[in-house]
Design an enzyme around this catalytic site. Structure first.
Site, short mmCIF file in Angstrom:
data_model
loop_
_atom_site.label_atom_id
_atom_site.label_comp_id
_atom_site.label_asym_id
_atom_site.label_seq_id
_atom_site.Cartn_x
_atom_site.Cartn_y
_atom_site.Cartn_z
CB CYS A 66 -9.06 5.40 7.95
SG CYS A 66 -10.38 6.48 7.48
CD GLN A 120 -0.38 8.75 3.76
OE1 GLN A 120 0.33 9.71 3.49
NE2 GLN A 120 -1.69 8.87 3.89
CG ASP A 127 -1.71 1.24 1.40
OD1 ASP A 127 -1.44 2.21 0.68
OD2 ASP A 127 -2.61 1.26 2.26
N1 PLP Z 1 -3.79 3.49 2.62
C1 PLP Z 1 -3.20 4.44 3.34
C2 PLP Z 1 -1.92 4.12 4.07
C3 PLP Z 1 -3.77 5.71 3.41
O1 PLP Z 1 -3.19 6.66 4.14
C4 PLP Z 1 -4.98 5.97 2.71
C5 PLP Z 1 -5.64 7.27 2.81
O2 PLP Z 1 -5.41 8.05 3.68
C6 PLP Z 1 -5.54 4.94 1.96
C7 PLP Z 1 -4.91 3.72 1.94
C8 PLP Z 1 -6.79 5.15 1.18
O3 PLP Z 1 -6.58 6.06 0.14
P1 PLP Z 1 -7.79 6.58 -0.75
O4 PLP Z 1 -8.81 7.14 0.22
O5 PLP Z 1 -7.18 7.62 -1.62
O6 PLP Z 1 -8.33 5.41 -1.49
#
Ligand code: PLP
Length: 404
Positions: A362, A197, A194
């Site tokens: 989140c 960030q 992922d």
């Molecule tokens: N993964 C990480 C580590 C994040 O910080 C975020 C969003 O803050 C996401 C996934 C989800 O990203 P998005 O809302 O752009 O799909």
């Protein structure tokens, strides 16, 4: 650096100059990206791929140029390995569904880490539920780093995929993904990173990392909302079934059945966000023109300076202080040992024009582990400078006086 190229930074908030320190949630856009979107709708908007007419050919070219630019940006072998999505969440949902169909069976396991954003937990939970598999997570050590010894113990013949964040959106810690990938590959287990960030803050090279998949979002890297990327190694993407059906992802449709399109179109059902992909291309060019070395050094300096200034305030606890980080600092304020709710801190900062994020970000399982109701998170972009941190620190001191 480049502050004047971001029009929103001239806005006032509650009568004060905006100090925007919420870049981990979304970054602001330079004028060239705003202009690219306006130009697309003013000059060449047209649905792509299926049109023979002039505008459609321009739009198709821009979309495919953007795909090549993404491949270059992350050093993919081929632009066929670049799938455009709505963002990181969409990318991981697509992958979790397809991997679930291809690899997961009753009794199998998926491993994520203890710091994940919900979007790298819930899609895997859903896939595991569908396939009667189990989701495991790498636990954290006392200092909030990942317990790699425990990860070694979790890996087994039942493990079918590992999916971890490159950089924690709560703590900013750069995770040891090279080691995680190496350990998983020793057992031929694919790894998804992922990169939500990390890709906006550091040079990410998928071939050097040897990750099997990488997900990231355009809006966190000075691009528009609604566009993101799922990178996958060709050998995996060719095997994986599509997660959605519709136009563009097909070769032929007959009542007797459908054959699927080649990569990457097999995973891009429906009209794609070709305006978004073009604006993302402009954003990537913008980053490249500044250069990774300059960018990484700048954000490293801001993170270090911010931790230094914060630690000079009595009652501030910085999480994972001093660890290698990418543009994020999380902390809480305490008054005589009692935690001041991060929401109250964030609200008082906002009244002084300073935008930070508060809450669980989140990542509820991580916040539960930390045994706090949330944190105050400041996160940097290329347009922030030390004066933003000075303004934030002065505002935090005033908030602390009001709340004590
Ligand atoms: N993964 C990480 C580590 C994040 O910080 C975020 C969003 O803050 C996401 C996934 C989800 O990203 P998005 O809302 O752009 O799909």
């Amino acid at each position: 650096m480049k502050r004047e190229e971001f029009p929103i930074l001239n806005e006032q908030v509650h009568g004060r100059k905006l100090v925007y320190l919420d870049n981990a949630a979304t970054s602001q856009k330079p004028q060239c990206v705003v202009d690219a979107i306006a130009e697309a709708y003013s000059r060449w908007n047209s649905n792509i791929h299926r049109g023979v007419h002039h505008l459609s050919q321009i739009a198709t070219q821009k979309h495919e140029d953007a795909r090549k630019a993404v491949a270059q940006f992350i050093n993919a072998r081929s632009s066929d390995e670049i799938i455009f999505t709505k963002g990181t969440t969409d990318s991981i949902n697509a992958l979790a569904f397809s991997i679930g169909e291809l690899l997961l069976h009753e009794g199998d396991e998926v491993i994520v880490s203890g710091v994940e954003h919900h979007s790298n937990i819930v899609p895997w939970q859903m896939a595991c539920e569908r396939k009667k598999s189990t989701l495991r997570h790498i636990p954290l050590r006392e200092d909030l780093s990942l317990d790699i010894e425990a990860f070694k113990g979790l890996l087994s013949d039942r493990t079918k995929v590992v999916s971890v964040a490159h950089v924690s959106n709560v703590l900013g810690i750069i995770q040891p993904i090279e080691e995680i990938i190496r350990l998983a590959h020793e057992r031929h287990i694919p790894v998804c990173i992922d990169g939500a960030q990390s890709v906006p803050h550091m040079s990410v090279d998928v071939q050097a990392l040897d990750c099997d998949f990488l997900a990231f979002s355009g809006h966190k890297m000075y691009g528009p909302t609604g566009i993101g990327v799922l990178y996958g190694k060709r050998e995996w993407l060719e095997q994986l079934p599509p997660h959605e059906g519709g136009g563009e992802m097909i070769n032929h449709v007959r009542w007797s059945g459908t054959t699927y399109n080649d990569l990457p179109y097999k995973f891009e059902a429906g009209t794609p966000n070709y305006v978004g992909s073009h604006a993302l291309h402009v954003a990537m060019d913008y980053i490249r023109a500044i250069g990774w070395e300059t960018l990484e050094q700048h954000e490293h300096d801001l993170t270090h300076y911010c931790e230094q200034q914060l630690s000079a305030i009595d009652g501030v606890h910085i999480y994972a202080a001093g660890m290698p980080k990418a543009g994020v600092v999380s902390f809480n304020l305490f008054n005589n040992g009692q935690l001041i709710h991060p929401f109250d801190v964030g609200t008082l900062l906002d009244q002084q024009g300073v935008a930070v994020r508060t809450g669980h970000h989140c990542a509820e399982p991580l916040i539960d582990d930390m045994a706090v109701p949330g944190t105050v998170r400041v996160s940097f972009g290329l347009y922030n400078d030390r004066s933003d941190i000075d303004t934030f620190i002065a505002a935090l001191r005033r908030a602390q006086m009001m709340l004590s």
